[in-house]
Design an enzyme around this catalytic site. Sequence first.
Site, PDB file in Angstrom:
ATOM      1  N   GLU A  12      74.584 -72.133 -61.518  1.00 40.85           N
ATOM      2  CA  GLU A  12      73.816 -72.988 -62.432  1.00 40.85           C
ATOM      3  C   GLU A  12      73.692 -72.344 -63.809  1.00 40.85           C
ATOM      4  OE1 GLU A  12      70.332 -75.193 -60.114  1.00 40.85           O
ATOM      5  OE2 GLU A  12      70.300 -73.046 -60.021  1.00 40.85           O
ATOM      6  N   ASP A 207      70.796 -79.965 -48.932  1.00 37.30           N
ATOM      7  CA  ASP A 207      70.885 -80.086 -47.469  1.00 37.30           C
ATOM      8  C   ASP A 207      69.603 -80.738 -46.977  1.00 37.30           C
ATOM      9  OD1 ASP A 207      70.214 -76.940 -48.161  1.00 37.30           O
ATOM     10  OD2 ASP A 207      68.858 -77.787 -46.678  1.00 37.30           O
TER      11      ASP A 207
HETATM   12  N1  ADE Z   1      67.151 -74.049 -50.487  1.00 38.75           N
HETATM   13  C1  ADE Z   1      68.114 -74.963 -50.263  1.00 38.75           C
HETATM   14  N2  ADE Z   1      68.082 -75.405 -48.999  1.00 38.75           N
HETATM   15  C2  ADE Z   1      67.068 -74.750 -48.404  1.00 38.75           C
HETATM   16  C3  ADE Z   1      66.546 -74.758 -47.090  1.00 38.75           C
HETATM   17  N3  ADE Z   1      67.091 -75.517 -46.146  1.00 38.75           N
HETATM   18  N4  ADE Z   1      65.490 -73.940 -46.825  1.00 38.75           N
HETATM   19  C4  ADE Z   1      64.980 -73.145 -47.782  1.00 38.75           C
HETATM   20  N5  ADE Z   1      65.431 -73.094 -49.028  1.00 38.75           N
HETATM   21  C5  ADE Z   1      66.470 -73.886 -49.345  1.00 38.75           C
END
Ligand code: ADE
Length: 245
Positions: A12, A207
């Site tokens: 980024e 995610d």
């Molecule tokens: N950052 C991006 N995805 C995450 C997740 N699943 N848990 C904690 N921090 C994150």
Amino acid sequence: MAIAILSALAEEQQGLLERLRQPRRTERAGRSFWQGELHGQPVVLALSRIGKVAAATTVTTLIEAFGARQLVFTGVAGGIGPGVQVGDVVVATDFVQHDMDASPLFPRYQIPLYGRERFVCDVRLSAALLDATRAGLRELGLQATVHHGLIASGDRFVSAAAEAMQLHKVLSEAGHPPLAVEMEGAAVAQVCHDYGIPFAAMRTISDRADDTAHVDFPKFVNEVASRYALAILDDFMRDLGQSRV
Ligand code: ADE
């Protein structure tokens, strides 16, 4: 009056570094800080590092050593709120630490001696970031949903559907229903609160904090999140330069 741009990920920060005018790098506390100008505004760029303590050190250094007087944070997060999907963006209204538990001495989630569970983002800076997020995504030709709400932080990468559901359930029952989970924002918000520094944050959803989170995350970071962050921050700094917020 430098504005600090804190990035969770090197991918980024890369695009910002390429646009930074008169770049100067300084090493401090084992971190690299880049001072320069973006759209005519003095800025200092840093990588947050991962986890609450590391991010708190970075922010404290930005404020104490580099004179940061406003702070914008970008990164990725796991979507745990209903309808918060991969590719969406969350602009934070406030943050809670999902792993804070000093009960029975203090109520669950309350930060001891602060008498509060949440730290809020600056309303004006967040509104500007929300505008820039919508504009940046439009410029990329994307129709991603932009959410605005609570983000939960904790020192844990959440990578199981059952855990994500449980986290959402217990936080919601305590009156803190989160849209997303990540590992730094609440610490950054707390340090900015301590110093009275206006703060805003956006997270691209990489995610769903479920059993495939560890696969989705790196792929997403490289292919999508870096483009989002650059487009959004470019708009944000351009608007800031014009309005002299
Ligand atoms: N950052 C991006 N995805 C995450 C997740 N699943 N848990 C904690 N921090 C994150």
